[in-house]
Design an enzyme around this catalytic site. Structure first.
Site, mmCIF file in Angstrom:
data_model
loop_
_atom_site.group_PDB
_atom_site.id
_atom_site.type_symbol
_atom_site.label_atom_id
_atom_site.label_comp_id
_atom_site.label_asym_id
_atom_site.label_seq_id
_atom_site.Cartn_x
_atom_site.Cartn_y
_atom_site.Cartn_z
ATOM 1 N N GLY A 189 15.894 -14.005 12.291
ATOM 2 C CA GLY A 189 15.820 -14.514 13.663
ATOM 3 C C GLY A 189 16.471 -13.544 14.628
ATOM 4 O O GLY A 189 17.523 -12.975 14.310
ATOM 5 N N LYS A 242 18.268 -5.401 0.218
ATOM 6 C CA LYS A 242 19.480 -6.102 0.663
ATOM 7 C C LYS A 242 20.528 -6.146 -0.451
ATOM 8 O O LYS A 242 21.729 -6.024 -0.184
ATOM 9 C CB LYS A 242 19.114 -7.524 1.114
ATOM 10 C CG LYS A 242 18.282 -7.525 2.396
ATOM 11 C CD LYS A 242 17.712 -8.898 2.683
ATOM 12 C CE LYS A 242 16.864 -8.904 3.938
ATOM 13 N NZ LYS A 242 16.049 -10.130 4.064
#
Ligand SMILES: NC(=O)c1ccc[n+]([C@@H]2O[C@H](COP(=O)([O-])OP(=O)(O)OC[C@H]3O[C@@H](n4cnc5c(N)ncnc54)[C@H](OP(=O)(O)O)[C@@H]3O)[C@@H](O)[C@H]2O)c1
Length: 339
Positions: free
Chosen positions: A316, A222
């Protein structure tokens, strides 16, 4: 004109995206004059294909039995069909092979070679082959968006557009919810690493094999995406010095606490030193990066406005799906398919 989409990967993120698209169909039309058709949805063992557009209501009602629909074609791979389908946008939501970026890498390259715009939630291809993908996208005049790859719905990649009058000089971030959860629990309860990890696994925050998270590779991937996108670098994950959190003890955390500090697993990009690091670092206990639980936080140091901090839920299905819809509206507007 309707935007014609193909989705690869009907797992958590892919299914949440389909649900949100159905839920937002009316709003997208009313607010952005945007309408769409989903032409195909690929899974690892076949695909749902309907050139007239897949009926999302019918599909979502089927749940896990979607392979019983008449237009399910067994054993078809996306790479065999991308060039033959009449589509504008490919949405990539498969899992990542951390060494090769496959299967997403091939899906993305195939789509770009066929002048199809890309939206990805899969970070692998971007921390391994960012330059190659972006060069091809430029050559083919394609748009590539991948907001969901870093901190899910937290708009840390698109913030770039709001900072074009400024200059980012460094990035400091907490990018892995599993590591942050473990360190938060160890700090609060004084429990050892192994117990905090077990708890995270039982609660579903950590994978059965948590290696990529706890050894720092997930954060490093990331960080590469952040540095390449926000700082204009062309690095790969090999350029990051990575140390995980497995050696941190409750005693070290206690010592840090008694001196007014805490230990966080930070991902750091420093422009001046041209370095990329993921490692446990001491931060002051009243630092805004001292967040608890599975949250992510990103601190951007800017030349003209000091630090800017953005934080939120870094994982999520619905969160990632909402980031994909943002990317989709961005592309639709750029292409004149939405206002
Ligand atoms: N979940 C999150 O909170 C989140 C947030 C941001 C980004 N992401 C990223 O988004 C991606 C998807 O995450 P997820 O949670 O949705 O994973 P997931 O639930 O495992 O879903 C991935 C889906 O892709 C399918 N698949 C595997 N290989 C395929 C292939 N060659 N062709 C077509 N489909 C294939 C899988 O099928 P089988 O399971 O049947 O093999 C599965 O249905 C990952 O790269 C993840 O890192 C996830």
């Amino acid at each position: 004109m309707k935007v014609k989409l193909v989705i690869i990967g009907k797992g958590n993120v892919g299914t949440c995206f389909l649900q949100l698209m159905k839920e937002k169909e009316k709003v997208l039309k009313e607010k952005f004059d945007f309408s769409y058709k989903i032409i195909a949805i690929f899974e690892h063992d076949g695909a749902l294909i309907n050139e007239n557009g897949i009926d999302l209501e019918e599909l979502l009602k089927m749940g896990e039995k979607f392979r019983e629909l008449t237009y399910w074609k067994k054993n078809i791979k996306a790479t065999e069909l991308i060039s033959k389908l009449d589509i504008n946008v490919l949405v990539e939501t498969t899992p990542t092979n951390p060494d090769t970026g496959e299967p997403a890498y091939s899906h993305i390259i195939d789509a770009l070679n066929n002048n199809i715009d890309i939206i990805a939630s899969n970070k692998g291809p971007f921390y391994l082959k960012y330059k190659e993908i972006m060069d091809l996208a430029k050559e083919k005049d394609c748009i590539v968006k991948y907001e969901a790859t870093v901190a899910s719905c937290v708009p840390v990649l698109s913030i770039k557009e709001n900072l074009i009058g400024n200059e980012i000089t460094s990035i400091k971030a907490i990018l892995n919810g599993t590591c942050n959860y473990i360190l938060s629990r160890m700090t609060a309860e004084g429990v050892p690493f192994s117990l905090a990890l077990k708890e995270a696994q039982e609660l579903g925050f950590a994978e059965t094999d948590p290696t990529l998270d706890i050894e720092g590779f997930d954060s490093a991937g990331k960080l590469i995406i952040l540095a390449n996108e926000l700082l204009g670098w062309s690095k790969t994950i090999k350029d990051v010095k990575i140390i995980g959190i497995t050696k941190i003890t409750p005693q070290a955390l206690e010592l840090a606490k008694s001196d007014g500090f805490t230990i966080k697993h930070l991902a750091i990009a420093n422009v001046e030193k041209k370095e990329l690091i993921v490692e446990p670092r001491l931060i002051e206990r009243d630092s805004l990066l001292n967040i608890n639980g599975t949250l992510n936080a990103i601190e951007l140091h800017t030349k003209h406005a000091g630090p800017i901090i953005i934080m939120g839920r870094g994982a999520g299905g619905p969160e990632a799906a909402s980031a994909i819809i943002n990317d989709l509206i961005y592309i639709a507007k750029k292409r004149g398919h939405a206002r």
